[in-house]
Design a protein around this motif. Structure first.
Motif, PDB file in Angstrom:
ATOM      1  N   ILE A   1      -3.140  -4.460   3.911  1.00 51.09           N
ATOM      2  CA  ILE A   1      -3.007  -3.453   2.845  1.00 51.09           C
ATOM      3  C   ILE A   1      -1.601  -2.868   2.910  1.00 51.09           C
ATOM      4  O   ILE A   1      -1.154  -2.403   3.964  1.00 51.09           O
ATOM      5  CB  ILE A   1      -4.066  -2.340   2.980  1.00 51.09           C
ATOM      6  CG1 ILE A   1      -5.476  -2.951   2.854  1.00 51.09           C
ATOM      7  CG2 ILE A   1      -3.857  -1.253   1.945  1.00 51.09           C
ATOM      8  CD1 ILE A   1      -6.586  -1.962   3.049  1.00 51.09           C
ATOM      9  N   ASP A   2      -0.900  -2.905   1.789  1.00 50.46           N
ATOM     10  CA  ASP A   2       0.427  -2.311   1.673  1.00 50.46           C
ATOM     11  C   ASP A   2       0.285  -0.910   1.080  1.00 50.46           C
ATOM     12  O   ASP A   2      -0.397  -0.733   0.059  1.00 50.46           O
ATOM     13  CB  ASP A   2       1.334  -3.164   0.794  1.00 50.46           C
ATOM     14  CG  ASP A   2       1.504  -4.556   1.390  1.00 50.46           C
ATOM     15  OD1 ASP A   2       1.607  -4.651   2.616  1.00 50.46           O
ATOM     16  OD2 ASP A   2       1.530  -5.538   0.617  1.00 50.46           O
ATOM     17  N   VAL A   3       0.920   0.051   1.679  1.00 50.43           N
ATOM     18  CA  VAL A   3       0.782   1.457   1.291  1.00 50.43           C
ATOM     19  C   VAL A   3       2.026   1.893   0.534  1.00 50.43           C
ATOM     20  O   VAL A   3       3.160   1.572   0.928  1.00 50.43           O
ATOM     21  CB  VAL A   3       0.572   2.347   2.530  1.00 50.43           C
ATOM     22  CG1 VAL A   3       0.401   3.811   2.118  1.00 50.43           C
ATOM     23  CG2 VAL A   3      -0.645   1.872   3.305  1.00 50.43           C
ATOM     24  N   CYS A   4       1.811   2.604  -0.583  1.00 52.95           N
ATOM     25  CA  CYS A   4       2.932   3.145  -1.361  1.00 52.95           C
ATOM     26  C   CYS A   4       3.618   4.236  -0.560  1.00 52.95           C
ATOM     27  O   CYS A   4       2.943   5.165  -0.065  1.00 52.95           O
ATOM     28  CB  CYS A   4       2.429   3.691  -2.692  1.00 52.95           C
ATOM     29  SG  CYS A   4       3.723   4.465  -3.694  1.00 52.95           S
TER      30      CYS A   4
ATOM     31  N   CYS B   1       3.044   7.934  -2.683  1.00 55.71           N
ATOM     32  CA  CYS B   1       1.748   8.575  -2.908  1.00 55.71           C
ATOM     33  C   CYS B   1       0.684   8.092  -1.924  1.00 55.71           C
ATOM     34  O   CYS B   1      -0.480   8.465  -2.058  1.00 55.71           O
ATOM     35  CB  CYS B   1       1.282   8.332  -4.345  1.00 55.71           C
ATOM     36  SG  CYS B   1       0.987   6.599  -4.729  1.00 55.71           S
ATOM     37  N   SER B   2       1.057   7.196  -0.982  1.00 54.10           N
ATOM     38  CA  SER B   2       0.142   6.698   0.064  1.00 54.10           C
ATOM     39  C   SER B   2      -1.058   5.969  -0.516  1.00 54.10           C
ATOM     40  O   SER B   2      -2.151   5.986   0.043  1.00 54.10           O
ATOM     41  CB  SER B   2      -0.324   7.844   0.971  1.00 54.10           C
ATOM     42  OG  SER B   2       0.764   8.464   1.595  1.00 54.10           O
ATOM     43  N   ARG B   3      -0.894   5.320  -1.635  1.00 53.83           N
ATOM     44  CA  ARG B   3      -1.966   4.547  -2.242  1.00 53.83           C
ATOM     45  C   ARG B   3      -1.890   3.111  -1.731  1.00 53.83           C
ATOM     46  O   ARG B   3      -0.811   2.524  -1.668  1.00 53.83           O
ATOM     47  CB  ARG B   3      -1.834   4.573  -3.768  1.00 53.83           C
ATOM     48  CG  ARG B   3      -2.956   3.846  -4.492  1.00 53.83           C
ATOM     49  CD  ARG B   3      -2.756   3.963  -5.991  1.00 53.83           C
ATOM     50  NE  ARG B   3      -3.760   3.177  -6.713  1.00 53.83           N
ATOM     51  CZ  ARG B   3      -3.785   3.054  -8.044  1.00 53.83           C
ATOM     52  NH1 ARG B   3      -2.889   3.665  -8.779  1.00 53.83           N
ATOM     53  NH2 ARG B   3      -4.713   2.313  -8.624  1.00 53.83           N
ATOM     54  N   GLY B   4      -3.029   2.533  -1.347  1.00 53.43           N
ATOM     55  CA  GLY B   4      -3.052   1.208  -0.753  1.00 53.43           C
ATOM     56  C   GLY B   4      -3.208   0.108  -1.784  1.00 53.43           C
ATOM     57  O   GLY B   4      -3.914   0.255  -2.780  1.00 53.43           O
TER      58      GLY B   4
ATOM     59  N   ARG C   1      -3.557  -4.390  -1.982  1.00 57.40           N
ATOM     60  CA  ARG C   1      -3.707  -5.663  -1.272  1.00 57.40           C
ATOM     61  C   ARG C   1      -2.588  -6.638  -1.595  1.00 57.40           C
ATOM     62  O   ARG C   1      -2.300  -7.530  -0.800  1.00 57.40           O
ATOM     63  CB  ARG C   1      -5.050  -6.291  -1.617  1.00 57.40           C
ATOM     64  CG  ARG C   1      -6.254  -5.480  -1.154  1.00 57.40           C
ATOM     65  CD  ARG C   1      -7.552  -6.192  -1.458  1.00 57.40           C
ATOM     66  NE  ARG C   1      -8.715  -5.439  -0.992  1.00 57.40           N
ATOM     67  CZ  ARG C   1      -9.970  -5.834  -1.131  1.00 57.40           C
ATOM     68  NH1 ARG C   1     -10.227  -7.011  -1.704  1.00 57.40           N
ATOM     69  NH2 ARG C   1     -10.963  -5.087  -0.691  1.00 57.40           N
TER      70      ARG C   1
ATOM     71  N   LEU D   1       1.799  -3.427  -5.827  1.00 56.26           N
ATOM     72  CA  LEU D   1       2.511  -2.246  -5.328  1.00 56.26           C
ATOM     73  C   LEU D   1       3.810  -2.028  -6.094  1.00 56.26           C
ATOM     74  O   LEU D   1       4.144  -0.892  -6.464  1.00 56.26           O
ATOM     75  CB  LEU D   1       2.770  -2.414  -3.830  1.00 56.26           C
ATOM     76  CG  LEU D   1       3.626  -1.320  -3.162  1.00 56.26           C
ATOM     77  CD1 LEU D   1       2.973   0.047  -3.317  1.00 56.26           C
ATOM     78  CD2 LEU D   1       3.849  -1.647  -1.696  1.00 56.26           C
TER      79      LEU D   1
END
Length: 301
Positions: A271-274, A277-280, A282, A287
């Motif tokens: 999972i790649d996190v923004c 805004c810390s939104r994940g 795949r 992203l």
């Protein structure tokens, strides 16, 4: 005039030299006078309004349009009004020039009743030359469906080499492409590292198994000579065995089988996190699209 029973029956002819009583008189539709059978026509009674309802059209030599002459108006006045208001000399060629059949040597003028469009070349021809061999039809036009990837690649490289003025759109696209490349490189390096780590773990496990076998054989020989029994303990679950062979069988049956079952289970998802805004996500592409759409192409928190 008439009879005692029908006193209004019959009328006199309007011609002064005739004045004949006609029981079935004719009324002129121009001058509205009553005439007998002999003088009913315009010429016979010399009607002064014979051209009252006539339609006379004159073709203009300048614009090839029809000009209607007004019966109660001087033709010169009608002509001057047409020249000053409605005359268009550019219409002369369109009206006079007739469309002809394009077949070589054919002079047939194409009208509505003798025009057929060829299904292959889509050109109008006369009935005589409606078939392809008659007008030397080149055949249907073929669409160019070939796609040259190298030409497209060279074209894109030329466009990239051209200096473009700095703009927010180009900067955001460049940032997105660089971010996508970085994400793909990170994922590729992580996958390579995981595969390398799995290989090293397998090699270490094989080495440990070989070492345990050798030590077990040496210890058993020493134990038989000294009269002592060595107890082997499983390094994973702590189970104790009297021989190395039993320990190896235990590891193969219990721990390797459980590891295989766990490997067949659901795979882990990266999972790649923004960073803003810390939104994940795949997928790194999702992203990048999220950052461009929601954060204006900037990943700075």
């Amino acid at each position: 005039m008439g009879t005692p029973e029908f006193p209004d029956l019959g009328k006199h002819c309007a011609v002064q030299d005739c004045k004949l009583i006609d029981f079935l008189p004719f009324t002129c539709d121009r001058c509205d006078q009553v005439y007998c059978l002999e003088h009913r026509s315009y010429i016979k009674h010399q009607c002064q309004k014979a051209d009252k309802l006539d339609v006379t059209v004159v073709i203009c030599p300048l614009c090839a349009k029809g000009v209607r002459l007004v019966p109660d108006q001087d033709p010169n006045i009608t002509w001057e009004n047409h020249v000053n208001t409605d005359c268009d000399p550019s219409n002369y060629e369109r009206a006079v020039k007739k469309k002809k059949c394009p077949a070589p040597g054919c002079r047939e003028i194409l009208v509505f009743s003798n025009t057929i469009k060829c299904r292959d070349c889509l050109i109008d021809h006369c009935l005589k030359h409606r078939f392809g061999p008659d007008h030397k039809c080149p055949g249907p036009k073929t669409l160019d469906t070939s796609f040259s990837f190298m030409s497209l690649l060279s074209k894109s490289r030329k466009e990239e080499s051209k200096p473009n003025p700095p703009s927010s759109t180009t900067s955001s696209s460049k940032w997105a492409s660089s971010f996508l490349n970085a994400a793909s490189n990170i994922r590729a390096s992580a996958e390579a590292g995981m595969s390398k780590l799995g290989t090293e773990i397998n090699q270490a496990w094989q080495t440990a198994r070989d070492g345990m076998g050798q030590s077990g054989s040496s210890n058993s020989s020493n134990g038989h000579g000294n009269g002592q029994v060595e107890v082997e303990q499983c390094p994973q679950c702590g189970a104790k065995f009297s021989s190395v062979t039993m320990l190896v069988d235990h590891v193969q049956k219990v721990h390797e089988r459980s590891s295989r079952n766990r490997s067949r289970g659901p795979t882990k998802v990266t999972i790649d996190v923004c960073p803003k805004c810390s939104r994940g996500f795949r997928d790194p592409v999702s992203l990048v699209e999220h950052v461009e759409r929601d954060h204006g192409g900037s990943s700075r928190a």
